[in-house]
Design a protein around this motif. Structure first.
Motif, PDB file in Angstrom:
ATOM      1  N   THR A 274      -5.695  -3.998   6.719  1.00 32.97           N
ATOM      2  CA  THR A 274      -6.389  -3.910   5.534  1.00 32.97           C
ATOM      3  C   THR A 274      -7.157  -2.578   5.405  1.00 32.97           C
ATOM      4  OG1 THR A 274      -8.233  -5.257   6.243  1.00 32.97           O
ATOM      5  CG2 THR A 274      -6.656  -6.291   4.692  1.00 32.97           C
ATOM      6  N   LEU A 275      -6.677  -1.479   6.383  1.00 32.07           N
ATOM      7  CA  LEU A 275      -7.344  -0.325   6.130  1.00 32.07           C
ATOM      8  C   LEU A 275      -6.706   0.754   5.551  1.00 32.07           C
ATOM      9  CD1 LEU A 275      -8.516  -0.203   9.932  1.00 32.07           C
ATOM     10  CD2 LEU A 275     -10.053  -0.476   8.163  1.00 32.07           C
ATOM     11  N   ALA A 276      -7.178   1.924   4.973  1.00 27.47           N
ATOM     12  CA  ALA A 276      -6.633   2.963   4.516  1.00 27.47           C
ATOM     13  C   ALA A 276      -5.786   3.628   5.755  1.00 27.47           C
ATOM     14  CB  ALA A 276      -7.570   3.808   3.819  1.00 27.47           C
ATOM     15  N   GLU A 277      -4.693   4.239   5.125  1.00 30.95           N
ATOM     16  CA  GLU A 277      -4.074   5.000   6.221  1.00 30.95           C
ATOM     17  C   GLU A 277      -4.789   5.906   7.139  1.00 30.95           C
ATOM     18  OE1 GLU A 277      -0.851   7.386   4.226  1.00 30.95           O
ATOM     19  OE2 GLU A 277      -0.309   8.006   6.066  1.00 30.95           O
ATOM     20  N   ALA A 278      -5.581   6.463   6.614  1.00 28.33           N
ATOM     21  CA  ALA A 278      -6.407   7.694   7.426  1.00 28.33           C
ATOM     22  C   ALA A 278      -7.264   6.986   8.575  1.00 28.33           C
ATOM     23  CB  ALA A 278      -7.438   8.574   6.497  1.00 28.33           C
ATOM     24  N   VAL A 279      -7.824   5.549   8.110  1.00 27.55           N
ATOM     25  CA  VAL A 279      -8.691   4.966   9.005  1.00 27.55           C
ATOM     26  C   VAL A 279      -7.734   4.332  10.056  1.00 27.55           C
ATOM     27  CG1 VAL A 279     -10.402   3.220   9.370  1.00 27.55           C
ATOM     28  CG2 VAL A 279     -10.320   4.498   7.257  1.00 27.55           C
ATOM     29  N   ASN A 280      -6.516   3.879   9.627  1.00 25.23           N
ATOM     30  CA  ASN A 280      -5.579   3.478  10.582  1.00 25.23           C
ATOM     31  C   ASN A 280      -5.081   4.437  11.467  1.00 25.23           C
ATOM     32  OD1 ASN A 280      -4.873   0.628   9.637  1.00 25.23           O
ATOM     33  ND2 ASN A 280      -3.336   1.367   8.387  1.00 25.23           N
ATOM     34  N   LEU A 281      -4.902   5.583  11.227  1.00 29.37           N
ATOM     35  CA  LEU A 281      -4.467   6.893  12.058  1.00 29.37           C
ATOM     36  C   LEU A 281      -5.732   6.885  13.134  1.00 29.37           C
ATOM     37  CD1 LEU A 281      -2.989   9.025  13.078  1.00 29.37           C
ATOM     38  CD2 LEU A 281      -4.066  10.391  11.111  1.00 29.37           C
ATOM     39  N   ILE A 282      -6.920   7.026  12.724  1.00 29.07           N
ATOM     40  CA  ILE A 282      -7.798   7.081  13.955  1.00 29.07           C
ATOM     41  C   ILE A 282      -7.921   5.939  14.685  1.00 29.07           C
ATOM     42  CG2 ILE A 282     -10.033   6.405  12.679  1.00 29.07           C
ATOM     43  CD1 ILE A 282     -11.476   8.973  13.630  1.00 29.07           C
ATOM     44  N   VAL A 283      -7.835   5.055  14.319  1.00 28.75           N
ATOM     45  CA  VAL A 283      -8.023   3.516  15.242  1.00 28.75           C
ATOM     46  C   VAL A 283      -6.769   3.814  16.087  1.00 28.75           C
ATOM     47  CG1 VAL A 283      -7.500   1.232  15.081  1.00 28.75           C
ATOM     48  CG2 VAL A 283      -8.992   1.980  13.385  1.00 28.75           C
ATOM     49  N   ALA A 284      -5.666   4.049  15.773  1.00 23.55           N
ATOM     50  CA  ALA A 284      -4.440   3.899  16.407  1.00 23.55           C
ATOM     51  C   ALA A 284      -4.729   5.232  17.567  1.00 23.55           C
ATOM     52  CB  ALA A 284      -3.035   3.970  15.466  1.00 23.55           C
TER      53      ALA A 284
ATOM     54  N   ALA B 124      -8.430  12.164   6.405  1.00 25.40           N
ATOM     55  CA  ALA B 124      -8.588  12.403   7.712  1.00 25.40           C
ATOM     56  C   ALA B 124      -8.327  13.879   8.127  1.00 25.40           C
ATOM     57  CB  ALA B 124      -7.405  11.809   8.609  1.00 25.40           C
ATOM     58  N   ARG B 125      -9.163  14.577   8.849  1.00 27.06           N
ATOM     59  CA  ARG B 125      -9.064  15.947   9.131  1.00 27.06           C
ATOM     60  C   ARG B 125      -9.421  16.299  10.624  1.00 27.06           C
ATOM     61  NH1 ARG B 125     -13.809  15.379   6.724  1.00 27.06           N
ATOM     62  NH2 ARG B 125     -13.327  16.415   4.694  1.00 27.06           N
ATOM     63  N   LEU B 126      -8.741  17.394  10.987  1.00 32.04           N
ATOM     64  CA  LEU B 126      -8.808  17.905  12.399  1.00 32.04           C
ATOM     65  C   LEU B 126     -10.124  18.799  12.322  1.00 32.04           C
ATOM     66  CD1 LEU B 126      -5.413  18.684  13.666  1.00 32.04           C
ATOM     67  CD2 LEU B 126      -7.003  16.808  14.519  1.00 32.04           C
ATOM     68  N   LEU B 127     -11.058  18.799  13.115  1.00 28.62           N
ATOM     69  CA  LEU B 127     -11.871  19.816  13.344  1.00 28.62           C
ATOM     70  C   LEU B 127     -12.002  20.531  14.456  1.00 28.62           C
ATOM     71  CD1 LEU B 127     -15.214  17.687  12.029  1.00 28.62           C
ATOM     72  CD2 LEU B 127     -14.233  19.769  10.792  1.00 28.62           C
TER      73      LEU B 127
ATOM     74  N   ILE C   9      -6.830  19.448   6.797  1.00 29.36           N
ATOM     75  CA  ILE C   9      -6.814  17.991   6.123  1.00 29.36           C
ATOM     76  C   ILE C   9      -5.395  17.330   6.447  1.00 29.36           C
ATOM     77  CG2 ILE C   9      -7.071  16.959   4.109  1.00 29.36           C
ATOM     78  CD1 ILE C   9      -9.317  18.190   3.837  1.00 29.36           C
ATOM     79  N   LEU C  10      -5.146  16.387   6.777  1.00 30.62           N
ATOM     80  CA  LEU C  10      -3.991  15.798   7.202  1.00 30.62           C
ATOM     81  C   LEU C  10      -3.599  15.058   5.882  1.00 30.62           C
ATOM     82  CD1 LEU C  10      -4.482  14.205  10.782  1.00 30.62           C
ATOM     83  CD2 LEU C  10      -4.062  16.504   9.733  1.00 30.62           C
ATOM     84  N   ARG C  11      -2.197  14.765   5.771  1.00 30.76           N
ATOM     85  CA  ARG C  11      -1.657  14.110   4.519  1.00 30.76           C
ATOM     86  C   ARG C  11      -1.550  12.676   4.609  1.00 30.76           C
ATOM     87  NH1 ARG C  11       1.922  16.166   0.315  1.00 30.76           N
ATOM     88  NH2 ARG C  11       1.912  18.124   1.310  1.00 30.76           N
ATOM     89  N   THR C  12      -2.445  11.907   4.038  1.00 29.27           N
ATOM     90  CA  THR C  12      -2.531  10.563   3.997  1.00 29.27           C
ATOM     91  C   THR C  12      -2.722  10.027   2.498  1.00 29.27           C
ATOM     92  OG1 THR C  12      -4.899  10.480   4.173  1.00 29.27           O
ATOM     93  CG2 THR C  12      -3.590  10.452   6.108  1.00 29.27           C
ATOM     94  N   THR C  13      -2.605   8.788   2.272  1.00 29.25           N
ATOM     95  CA  THR C  13      -3.123   8.202   1.089  1.00 29.25           C
ATOM     96  C   THR C  13      -4.361   8.772   0.789  1.00 29.25           C
ATOM     97  OG1 THR C  13      -3.415   6.075   1.902  1.00 29.25           O
ATOM     98  CG2 THR C  13      -1.166   6.277   1.133  1.00 29.25           C
ATOM     99  N   PRO C  14      -5.041   8.610  -0.660  1.00 32.05           N
ATOM    100  CA  PRO C  14      -6.239   9.257  -0.999  1.00 32.05           C
ATOM    101  C   PRO C  14      -7.643   8.347  -0.706  1.00 32.05           C
ATOM    102  CG  PRO C  14      -5.142   8.889  -3.101  1.00 32.05           C
ATOM    103  CD  PRO C  14      -4.218   8.314  -1.718  1.00 32.05           C
TER     104      PRO C  14
ATOM    105  N   ARG D 254       0.733  -1.249  -0.011  1.00 24.63           N
ATOM    106  CA  ARG D 254      -0.248   0.046  -0.095  1.00 24.63           C
ATOM    107  C   ARG D 254       0.869   1.123   0.031  1.00 24.63           C
ATOM    108  NH1 ARG D 254      -5.177  -1.951   1.818  1.00 24.63           N
ATOM    109  NH2 ARG D 254      -5.912   0.051   2.006  1.00 24.63           N
ATOM    110  N   ARG D 255       2.223   1.175   0.246  1.00 25.69           N
ATOM    111  CA  ARG D 255       3.211   2.222   0.270  1.00 25.69           C
ATOM    112  C   ARG D 255       2.399   3.182   1.183  1.00 25.69           C
ATOM    113  NH1 ARG D 255       6.924   1.294  -2.934  1.00 25.69           N
ATOM    114  NH2 ARG D 255       6.698  -0.156  -4.788  1.00 25.69           N
ATOM    115  N   GLN D 256       2.172   2.914   2.376  1.00 28.09           N
ATOM    116  CA  GLN D 256       1.659   4.005   3.294  1.00 28.09           C
ATOM    117  C   GLN D 256       2.293   3.748   4.681  1.00 28.09           C
ATOM    118  OE1 GLN D 256      -2.591   3.164   2.586  1.00 28.09           O
ATOM    119  NE2 GLN D 256      -2.734   2.095   4.575  1.00 28.09           N
ATOM    120  N   ARG D 257       2.109   4.814   5.624  1.00 29.79           N
ATOM    121  CA  ARG D 257       2.732   4.809   6.860  1.00 29.79           C
ATOM    122  C   ARG D 257       1.610   3.758   7.655  1.00 29.79           C
ATOM    123  NH1 ARG D 257       3.143  10.939   8.088  1.00 29.79           N
ATOM    124  NH2 ARG D 257       3.889  10.174  10.353  1.00 29.79           N
ATOM    125  N   ARG D 258       1.978   3.326   8.697  1.00 29.57           N
ATOM    126  CA  ARG D 258       1.104   2.333   9.610  1.00 29.57           C
ATOM    127  C   ARG D 258       1.226   3.104  11.021  1.00 29.57           C
ATOM    128  NH1 ARG D 258      -2.365  -1.933  10.818  1.00 29.57           N
ATOM    129  NH2 ARG D 258      -1.887  -2.149  12.921  1.00 29.57           N
TER     130      ARG D 258
END
Ligand SMILES: [Zn+2]
Ligand SMILES: [Zn+2]
Lengths: 186, 222
Positions: free
Chosen positions: B24-34, B136-139, B127-132, A93-97
């Motif tokens: 298997t999640l997108a980066e932005a979703v990983n971020l909020i989970v973590a 992810a955004r801060l409100l 808006i945060l920089r993640t894969t598209p 996925r070439r993305q951060r974790r």
């Protein structure tokens, strides 16, 4: 080795690497886990030559970072699974974790052998419960946990409705929970 | 084991936790989970349980044979590297940022470094920089203010970092995460006591019902 020592054998190998840079322990760990990690990476879509390189990397990381392994929180297999999973996310996925913040901890002594065996043994029960699952459920669990496919992709491949896939995975997890008598934390 | 001082009442779904553990999640979703897991002992335990199962599946799997020279190469590689020292962390270490858990801090630095863009009525976003695949955004919602009424085409996850808000689904405070699906049409209102800061993740654009003309949405990336 006797049966009772088995669950902790790989945890002890990591501790020997950490404390004594034990190359024999590393070689044993490598021979056991590198093929499994390579297989995991191939199953989740990595080309075999790259999977071989990555399995090398994952074990080399285990050597370097053995100090971060906490045998009271994870089995060696679980710890290596998380390293291999992160490597896979990296490649595919070439993305951060993003990882959760570590819990603050004091300078705790190593867990005693009984505590260590407790967790490692529970892991062994889990392995036995996994083997005891009906083949269909076990296959689904493997597909899902190897990150090989999302639930929707599994549904597309098998032609089963997404709801059926989800309920089968749930059923398998319930069986495992029941086998372990693990209560849902919530 | 030391526990985090927060006991959120609203949690991630099991599906999200399992997908986070398997990767298997997108980066932005990983971020909020973590970030939620950093504030929530019970979801942390759930993630670790799924990872334990991942380890058991790995242990149980057949594997694929490594090349003939694999072990020799591995031994040669480790002889050139020294294992890292054990990290010593004292409980007396300075507390991490009280508002921004470590995984989020890795994206934004501190709150003082966030570049906000106004959405009107004092509501701001960044808006945060993640894969598209997901955004992810801060409100930032001033105390007592409502976030514009909106619906979603897809999943929306909102995690409270500071303050609190209420909507049709309940009251959400620090550490709580709201999982809203497309059927939810909601208007979160921040509590009066404090400005509210949230991390919000969507896997499709939000649709505001009145506040902002739809034409402008691409401009604000919302
Ligand atoms: Zn939670
Ligand atoms: Zn919403």
């Amino acid at each position: 080795t006797t049966k009772a020592e088995d669950p902790a054998i790989w945890a002890n190998a990591l501790i020997r690497i950490r404390d004594h840079r034990d190359e024999a322990a590393f070689a044993a760990l490598f021979c056991h886990f590198a093929p499994r990690i390579k297989g995991f990476l191939i199953r989740s879509g990595t080309d075999p030559a790259l999977a071989e390189e990555c399995a090398q990397d994952v074990l080399a990381t285990a050597w370097r970072k053995a100090a971060l392994f906490d045998p009271s929180r994870a089995s060696a297999a679980t710890w290596l699974f998380t390293i291999a999973r992160n490597r896979r996310i990296d490649i595919a996925r070439r993305q951060r974790r993003p990882e959760p913040q570590d819990l603050p901890w004091g300078p705790e002594p190593d867990p005693d052998q009984a505590e260590l065996l407790g967790l490692q043994q529970e892991t062994e029960y889990l392995g036995a419960a996994l083997k005891a699952l009906p083949k269909k459920q076990r296959d689904l669990i493997e597909k899902a946990y190897f990150g090989e496919m999302t639930h929707s992709e599994i549904a597309a491949e098998t032609g089963l409705p997404l709801g059926t896939i989800k309920s089968r995975i749930r059923l398998a997890l319930d069986r495992l929970r029941h086998a372990l008598d693990v209560r849902d934390p919530r | 084991m030391t526990h985090s001082p927060y006991n959120p009442k609203h949690h991630l779904t099991d599906d999200l936790i399992a997908a986070y553990a398997t990767g298997t999640l997108a980066e932005a979703v990983n971020l909020i989970v973590a970030t939620h897991v950093s504030l929530c002992d019970s979801c942390r335990a759930a993630v670790e349980a799924h990872e334990t199962l991942g380890g058991a599946v790995l242990e149980d799997s057949a594997g694929a044979a490594m090349g003939d020279d694999a072990l020799d190469r591995a031994m040669a590689a480790i002889r050139g590297t020294v294992p890292e020292a054990r990290p010593i962390r004292l409980s007396a270490d300075p507390a991490p940022d009280p508002v921004v858990p470590a995984p989020l801090a890795a994206y934004i630095g501190g709150l003082d470094r966030v570049r906000w863009r106004s959405l009107g009525m004092g509501v701001k976003q960044s808006i945060l920089r993640t894969t598209p695949e997901a955004t992810a955004r801060l409100l930032y919602i001033p105390a007592g203010t409502a976030v514009p009424d909106h619906t979603h085409n897809g999943l929306e996850l909102t995690l409270v970092l500071q303050g609190a808000y209420s909507d049709e689904d309940g009251h959400f405070a620090r550490g709580d995460v709201e999982v809203a699906d497309p059927s939810v049409n909601h208007m979160p209102v921040a509590d009066m006591s404090q400005d509210c800061i949230c991390l919000a993740v969507t896997d499709s654009p939000l649709r505001f019902n009145s506040f902002l003309p739809r034409l402008l949405q691409p401009l604000f990336r919302i």
